[in-house]
Scaffold this active site. Structure first.
Site, PDB file in Angstrom:
ATOM      1  N   HIS A   1      43.144  37.049  52.454  1.00 20.84           N
ATOM      2  CA  HIS A   1      42.435  36.824  51.193  1.00 20.84           C
ATOM      3  C   HIS A   1      43.315  37.215  50.001  1.00 20.84           C
ATOM      4  O   HIS A   1      43.493  36.428  49.059  1.00 20.84           O
ATOM      5  CB  HIS A   1      41.138  37.644  51.179  1.00 20.84           C
ATOM      6  CG  HIS A   1      40.331  37.492  49.928  1.00 20.84           C
ATOM      7  ND1 HIS A   1      39.195  36.715  49.866  1.00 20.84           N
ATOM      8  CD2 HIS A   1      40.482  38.027  48.688  1.00 20.84           C
ATOM      9  CE1 HIS A   1      38.699  36.767  48.643  1.00 20.84           C
ATOM     10  NE2 HIS A   1      39.461  37.568  47.908  1.00 20.84           N
ATOM     11  N   GLU A   2      43.873  38.416  50.059  1.00 20.38           N
ATOM     12  CA  GLU A   2      44.691  38.887  48.941  1.00 20.38           C
ATOM     13  C   GLU A   2      46.018  38.127  48.857  1.00 20.38           C
ATOM     14  O   GLU A   2      46.474  37.778  47.763  1.00 20.38           O
ATOM     15  CB  GLU A   2      44.956  40.394  49.089  1.00 20.38           C
ATOM     16  CG  GLU A   2      43.710  41.258  49.039  1.00 20.38           C
ATOM     17  CD  GLU A   2      42.935  41.114  47.738  1.00 20.38           C
ATOM     18  OE1 GLU A   2      43.537  40.774  46.708  1.00 20.38           O
ATOM     19  OE2 GLU A   2      41.706  41.335  47.756  1.00 20.38           O
TER      20      GLU A   2
ATOM     21  N   HIS B   1      45.578  34.783  47.100  1.00 17.58           N
ATOM     22  CA  HIS B   1      45.559  34.876  45.636  1.00 17.58           C
ATOM     23  C   HIS B   1      46.992  34.918  45.092  1.00 17.58           C
ATOM     24  O   HIS B   1      47.334  34.193  44.149  1.00 17.58           O
ATOM     25  CB  HIS B   1      44.838  36.157  45.195  1.00 17.58           C
ATOM     26  CG  HIS B   1      43.353  36.090  45.286  1.00 17.58           C
ATOM     27  ND1 HIS B   1      42.607  35.044  44.803  1.00 17.58           N
ATOM     28  CD2 HIS B   1      42.448  36.982  45.790  1.00 17.58           C
ATOM     29  CE1 HIS B   1      41.322  35.276  45.001  1.00 17.58           C
ATOM     30  NE2 HIS B   1      41.201  36.443  45.610  1.00 17.58           N
TER      31      HIS B   1
END
Length: 220
Positions: free
Chosen positions: A22-23, A26
């Site tokens: 997820h990170e 980004h």
């Protein structure tokens, strides 16, 4: 206690993957759209260590999990730094950077579902691995739905700011300093669960079931 520990072991790998990708997603999206901040800080990586916040990722979830016997769980990772002013089209690209995280969770939920069907279809009866696949789907669907809630500092809030006209976008963005406390209040009162999480998670699981149905039919 032994059941709680077993549950922690089942969820450990799916949670680490869910947070890490997820990170990293980004940071990767920001890098592709003109901002190298996350990349220069080593955040565009599949190594979970740079993304782990000792308090929010480890201590707080474990403390809440064991103290409430699994009834309540909350945590967070280190947010990926993004300089929106460095993006080629800041307002538009903000939407894509914010979407990248939840999108990675949706893809992971789908992949865990594929693995679940393949293992079950191959005749595997080992409960641990089957439960881990189910945990992977659930963890990522929860992260997908929660992060799309349209309130800054969550991804959904940044997507909303990017889609709104400038005047309305500025008004919504002013909520960000209090966003964490508002979200926590909504979580504790159950409003976010009843009015957002349950409906969106239901739709997401329906989507996953539909997408995986050809594989399920093939493995019967």
């Amino acid at each position: 206690m032994s059941d709680l520990i077993q549950t922690v072991l089942i969820y450990a790998l799916p949670v680490i993957f869910a947070i890490t990708l997820h990170e990293a997603a980004h940071g990767y999206a920001a890098q592709r759209l003109g901002d190298n901040t996350a990349a220069m800080l080593g955040r565009v990586t599949l190594n979970p260590l740079p993304h782990i916040d000792p308090l929010g990722t480890i201590l707080l979830p474990l403390l809440l999990y064991f103290s409430t016997s699994g009834a309540f769980l909350f945590g967070y990772a280190k947010p990926v730094p993004v300089r929106f002013d460095l993006l080629r089209h800041p307002k538009r690209d903000m939407v894509w950077v914010a979407l990248a995280g939840p999108a990675s969770n949706l893809v992971q939920a789908l992949l865990w579902g594929v693995l679940l069907y393949v293992l079950a279809g191959s005749g595997l009866t080992e409960r641990f691995f089957l439960e881990m696949c189910k945990a992977g789907m659930l963890t990522n669907v929860v992260m997908f739905a929660f992060n799309l809630f349209p309130l800054p500092r969550l991804d959904g809030g940044r997507i909303l700011v990017g889609l709104l006209p400038w005047r309305q976008a500025v008004l919504v963005s002013r909520v960000e300093p209090w966003g964490f406390f508002i979200v926590m209040a909504l979580v504790l009162t159950g409003l976010i669960s009843a009015w957002w999480m349950q409906p969106l998670m239901g739709l997401t699981f329906d989507f996953l079931k539909l997408t995986l149905s050809p594989l399920a039919a093939l493995l019967r």
